[in-house]
Design an enzyme around this catalytic site. Structure first.
Site, PDB file in Angstrom:
ATOM      1  N   TRP A 101       0.863  -1.176   0.000  1.00 35.19           N
ATOM      2  CA  TRP A 101       0.000   0.000   0.000  1.00 35.19           C
ATOM      3  C   TRP A 101       0.895   1.221   0.000  1.00 35.19           C
ATOM      4  CZ3 TRP A 101      -1.920   4.043   3.060  1.00 35.19           C
ATOM      5  CH2 TRP A 101      -1.398   4.143   4.353  1.00 35.19           C
ATOM      6  N   ASP A 120       5.346  -4.984   3.359  1.00 37.84           N
ATOM      7  CA  ASP A 120       5.450  -5.890   4.497  1.00 37.84           C
ATOM      8  C   ASP A 120       6.502  -6.962   4.211  1.00 37.84           C
ATOM      9  OD1 ASP A 120       3.569  -4.521   5.889  1.00 37.84           O
ATOM     10  OD2 ASP A 120       1.931  -5.948   5.541  1.00 37.84           O
TER      11      ASP A 120
END
Lengths: 175, 153
Positions: A101, A120
């Site tokens: 994101w 991540d």
């Protein structure tokens, strides 16, 4: 020989003069030049520089192990820089998710806004160090591309979340 | 002879000059920096920086141009939720789609060329976002394949 060439060029020059006008030639020449000028505007493929020019390098200020580090303005997770990685890289034994994101953060050191990709790192259980939740620009999950409340370990071999990195993608466009 | 050659040369140059002007009218509307920024903010997170996609996320790279072969295909690129429901306005969405086509579509673009998206076209198409996306995508691509297999008339 020279007189032959003189005659030849005189004949051809007279022929051109009789069948054309200076104004007509100027008009055609102008049209041709306009066409040449427009060629660079064509929607040609630019596949040789995906993502445009290399992003400007931000001036750095602060520590990437602190939650208030400028790149972490929209982060929600454990800082990889406290877990054996860095703001740009994952700790050994984990895999960086290619699906991320993305938001923007203001860099106080150079006064510019940058596009930041929150990648991540996945494949090991939660790091547990330096939990940081700042959430600038975070949106509810009904805008899934702009929420940090979901596990972004997508496209990785393991969906187990370990920590979050904050990679500078480029300078934000001033709208 | 020289007069004839000059005339033909002038006509050829004029012809060359008309085509780029016609195509550039829309291309000139693409602000590269703005389009890149919008791609980064609203597309790149899933489609990846070079448009190659990942796993279940379709590749734009060397593929999205196939959709420009049919009206349904053109509509598909606008009606997918990532496009249709994005916060970009119609002009911005048309711009980023045109930028993606120029940047990523590569060999998949129709050899006969294509018309870039306009804000007006995008406005109409995005009003009907797709729901059954995968099935619709498969049907659109099948139509494109069938169309290619038809002998030229």
């Amino acid at each position: 020989m020279m007189s032959f060439l003189d005659r030849l060029f005189e004949q051809k020059a007279r022929g051109v003069a009789q069948s054309s006008s200076r104004r007509g030639m100027l008009k055609k020449l102008g049209g041709a030049l306009a066409g040449v000028a427009a060629v660079p505007l064509l929607p040609v493929a630019r596949a040789d520089h995906h993502g445009g020019p290399a992003p400007a390098k931000p001036q750095e200020q602060g520590s990437d192990t602190d939650c208030d580090y400028w790149r972490y303005c929209a982060i929600d997770g454990f800082l990889c820089s406290c877990c054996g990685g860095s703001a740009n890289s994952c700790p050994p034994g984990t895999e960086m998710s290619p699906v991320t994101w993305i938001g923007t953060c203001h860099n106080p050191a150079d006064g510019r806004n940058y596009v930041i990709s929150y990648n991540d790192c996945c494949g090991k259980s939660s790091c547990g160090a330096c939990l940081c939740q700042r959430d600038e620009g975070d949106r509810p999950p009904y805008r899934p591309d702009k929420t940090n409340d979901i596990n972004w370990c997508l496209g990785t071999a393991s969906a187990t979340y370990h920590c979050s990195a904050a990679v500078v993608v480029g300078v934000a466009f001033a709208e | 002879m020289i007069t004839l050659a000059l005339r033909q040369c002038a006509i050829a140059l004029l012809s060359l000059s008309v085509v780029p002007l016609a195509l550039s009218a829309s291309a000139a509307e693409v602000n590269e920096a703005r389009a890149l920024y919008h791609y980064q903010m609203f597309c790149q997170g899933c489609h990846t920086p070079d448009g190659s996609g990942n796993g279940d996320i379709p590749a734009l790279k060397d593929f999205m141009g196939h959709f420009m072969n049919t009206d349904q295909g053109r509509a598909f690129l606008v009606r997918v939720p990532g496009s249709a429901t994005s916060k970009l306005d119609d002009q911005e969405l048309a711009e980023v789609l045109n930028w993606c086509l120029a940047e990523f579509a590569g060999v998949s673009l129709p050899v006969q060329g294509y018309a870039p998206y306009s804000a007006a076209e995008v406005s109409v198409l995005r009003a009907e976002p797709l729901e059954e996306i995968e099935q619709h995508r498969a049907a659109v691509l099948l139509d494109i394949v069938k169309q290619r297999q038809q002998p030229a008339l």
